[in-house]
Motif scaffolding. Structure first.
Motif, PDB file in Angstrom:
ATOM      1  N   GLN A 260      78.326  83.026  47.158  1.00  0.00           N
ATOM      2  CA  GLN A 260      78.558  84.361  48.460  1.00  0.00           C
ATOM      3  C   GLN A 260      79.690  85.060  48.475  1.00  0.00           C
ATOM      4  O   GLN A 260      80.582  84.339  48.124  1.00  0.00           O
ATOM      5  CB  GLN A 260      77.631  83.346  49.303  1.00  0.00           C
ATOM      6  N   ASP A 267      84.256  78.857  56.796  1.00  0.00           N
ATOM      7  CA  ASP A 267      82.288  78.099  57.178  1.00  0.00           C
ATOM      8  C   ASP A 267      81.669  78.670  57.581  1.00  0.00           C
ATOM      9  O   ASP A 267      80.614  78.985  57.853  1.00  0.00           O
ATOM     10  CB  ASP A 267      82.635  77.262  58.497  1.00  0.00           C
ATOM     11  N   GLN A 268      81.441  80.192  56.532  1.00  0.00           N
ATOM     12  CA  GLN A 268      80.517  81.054  56.570  1.00  0.00           C
ATOM     13  C   GLN A 268      80.407  82.526  55.389  1.00  0.00           C
ATOM     14  O   GLN A 268      81.939  82.256  55.173  1.00  0.00           O
ATOM     15  CB  GLN A 268      80.086  81.765  57.447  1.00  0.00           C
ATOM     16  N   PRO A 269      79.929  82.692  55.198  1.00  0.00           N
ATOM     17  CA  PRO A 269      78.256  82.846  54.384  1.00  0.00           C
ATOM     18  C   PRO A 269      78.465  81.315  54.089  1.00  0.00           C
ATOM     19  O   PRO A 269      79.144  80.718  52.922  1.00  0.00           O
ATOM     20  CB  PRO A 269      77.816  84.050  53.931  1.00  0.00           C
ATOM     21  N   PRO A 270      76.859  80.713  54.104  1.00  0.00           N
ATOM     22  CA  PRO A 270      76.723  79.573  52.802  1.00  0.00           C
ATOM     23  C   PRO A 270      76.375  79.656  51.497  1.00  0.00           C
ATOM     24  O   PRO A 270      76.217  80.822  51.347  1.00  0.00           O
ATOM     25  CB  PRO A 270      75.084  79.052  53.908  1.00  0.00           C
ATOM     26  N   VAL A 293      73.403  85.242  56.840  1.00  0.00           N
ATOM     27  CA  VAL A 293      74.870  85.755  58.088  1.00  0.00           C
ATOM     28  C   VAL A 293      74.753  87.388  56.805  1.00  0.00           C
ATOM     29  O   VAL A 293      74.561  87.389  55.451  1.00  0.00           O
ATOM     30  CB  VAL A 293      76.150  84.911  57.012  1.00  0.00           C
ATOM     31  N   GLU A 313      70.946  75.913  51.725  1.00  0.00           N
ATOM     32  CA  GLU A 313      71.777  76.370  52.167  1.00  0.00           C
ATOM     33  C   GLU A 313      73.151  75.323  51.496  1.00  0.00           C
ATOM     34  O   GLU A 313      73.283  74.439  52.564  1.00  0.00           O
ATOM     35  CB  GLU A 313      72.069  77.285  53.537  1.00  0.00           C
ATOM     36  N   ALA A 316      79.725  76.742  52.216  1.00  0.00           N
ATOM     37  CA  ALA A 316      80.482  77.649  52.684  1.00  0.00           C
ATOM     38  C   ALA A 316      81.176  77.295  51.202  1.00  0.00           C
ATOM     39  O   ALA A 316      81.932  76.460  51.638  1.00  0.00           O
ATOM     40  CB  ALA A 316      81.429  77.898  53.620  1.00  0.00           C
TER      41      ALA A 316
END
Length: 419
Positions: A260, A267-270, A293, A313, A316
């Motif tokens: 991703q 910590d994002q996105p997964p 996200v 998920e 990340a």
């Protein structure tokens, strides 16, 4: 050689003859079963300091009780793997210009020989390797697909092998979308006999004016073609960069990992594990950067109303790559029918994560169960990589092979019972 393999090679020679590669690439000779006079294939020593150091590093790998991990082969830049159904010979792709043939002749579950496969051919990013049920090896390069009938036998003889062009050079994707970024392909031959190929796109997030061309060509998606290269179609869209796919043997659905969007924080996105239940589904990229996200670039754009979200998920930026359903009997019952996936490890996270193997249970109804870490330790406590897993494939005895392009190795995980 199997008669079906001979027929396949002969038919593809005829079908592809107007679009042969340049003579310097030797493909024309190989398609006509002619010798090329190419230099002998490169061989990789399986003993010495490198092998000893790899075995020492494996002492730090943590596994569930009853499992052990051992060095299977020293293989430079080992990426995706394909295990030949009848002999167990392992073919290994790379992101460079080599495909390796790994042979365990004595079935001691360790490689006797690691030899460059089809050295008469000039490969370009031959990352994707996969077998048909009747033993034809497909190699998916950055922008070409080749087929090799009876590869495990022809490869024994040196640089010359039986070869066929399935998708000619420059016809897998338009040249304008060739890139060193997300140019490593993954493939599987599906239950329908077609070759499924994941096509990453060149950007972190593509410009809006490129979306139509990407969708038209199945880029940022998964395509499928017949084993003769015909009847190409887009199977899944909205996939940023999948480098791992497999079919659930229970219900024949296609599952795949997806890397991703970068630059959205630690910590994002997964990361994603996805399930495609039919042709034509859209998995949300670039409107979604991972999971649900939204991306900054497309936050004001209306996403597809029927976007399919991941069944799992992942953490990340762990860089989820190769994955396989476990169909063996060696491992305990809890692992049978589930998904093993390799996390390559983060490259731009403040605190690195990944470099491990994770396992996801799959329920009888085909949905995903819990995900847990299965093997870890290639990322040291002080944040250094001693290995970066790429792919997971199963040997005939039910043990699990793990490729590592950083250390240049393939490991074997086996189970002998709880201690």
């Amino acid at each position: 050689m199997k008669s079906s393999a001979i027929a396949m090679a002969a038919s593809l020679v005829v079908a592809a003859s107007p679009l042969l590669a340049a003579p310097a690439d030797n493909l024309q000779k190989l398609q006509n079963f002619k010798q090329t006079g190419a230099a002998p294939a490169e061989k990789i020593a399986q003993d010495g300091k490198k092998a000893d150091a790899l075995r020492e590093n494996l002492k730090t790998i943590k596994l569930p009780q009853g499992f052990k991990i051992e060095l299977f082969a020293v293989v430079p830049e080992a990426r995706h793997m394909a295990v030949e159904p009848s002999t167990g010979v392992v073919f290994v792709g790379t992101r460079k210009n080599r495909v390796w043939q790994v042979t365990d002749r004595t079935k001691r579950r360790v490689a006797d020989d690691v030899v460059q496969f089809a050295s008469a051919i000039t490969f370009k990013v031959p990352n994707g390797v996969c077998f048909s049920p009747d033993g034809i090896l497909y190699v998916v390069e950055q922008n070409r697909v080749l087929g090799f009938p009876a590869a495990q036998f022809f490869g024994e003889g040196g640089p010359d092998v039986a070869a066929a062009v399935v998708v000619p050079q420059g016809k897998l994707i338009p040249a304008e979308f060739e890139s060193f970024n997300h140019g490593a392909r993954a493939c599987r031959v599906g239950p329908d006999g077609k070759i499924y190929i994941a096509l990453g796109q060149p950007w972190n997030v593509p410009p809006k004016d490129k979306l139509a061309a990407l969708n038209k060509n199945g880029i940022a998606g998964i395509i499928r073609v017949g084993q003769d290269g015909k009847n190409r179609e887009n199977y899944a869209l909205g996939v940023r960069n999948s480098v791992g796919l497999d079919f659930n043997p229970a219900d024949k659905t296609l599952w795949f990992t997806d890397n991703q969007v970068d630059g959205m924080g630690d910590d994002q996105p997964p990361g994603e594990l996805n399930r495609a239940t039919k042709a034509g589904q859209n998995f949300g990229f670039p409107w979604y950067g991972g999971g649900k996200v939204r991306t900054v670039e497309y936050k004001d754009q209306e996403p597809p109303k029927d976007a399919v979200f991941p069944v799992v998920e992942y953490a990340a930026h762990a860089a989820d790559l190769g994955m396989s359903f476990y169909t063996g009997k060696m491992f305990p019952a809890k692992y049978q029918g589930g998904v093993f996936a390799a996390e390559h490890g983060s490259w731009n996270r403040t605190k690195p994560i990944g470099a491990r193997i994770v396992y996801t249970a799959v329920k009888p109804d085909g949905s995903a169960g819990e995900t847990e870490v299965f093997a870890e330790g290639w990322l040291t406590p002080n944040g250094e990589y001693i290995g970066r897993p790429v792919d997971v494939q199963q040997l005939q005895d039910g043990s699990l092979l793990v490729s590592d392009d950083y250390a240049g190795a393939i490991y074997r995980i086996s189970y002998s019972g709880a201690k």
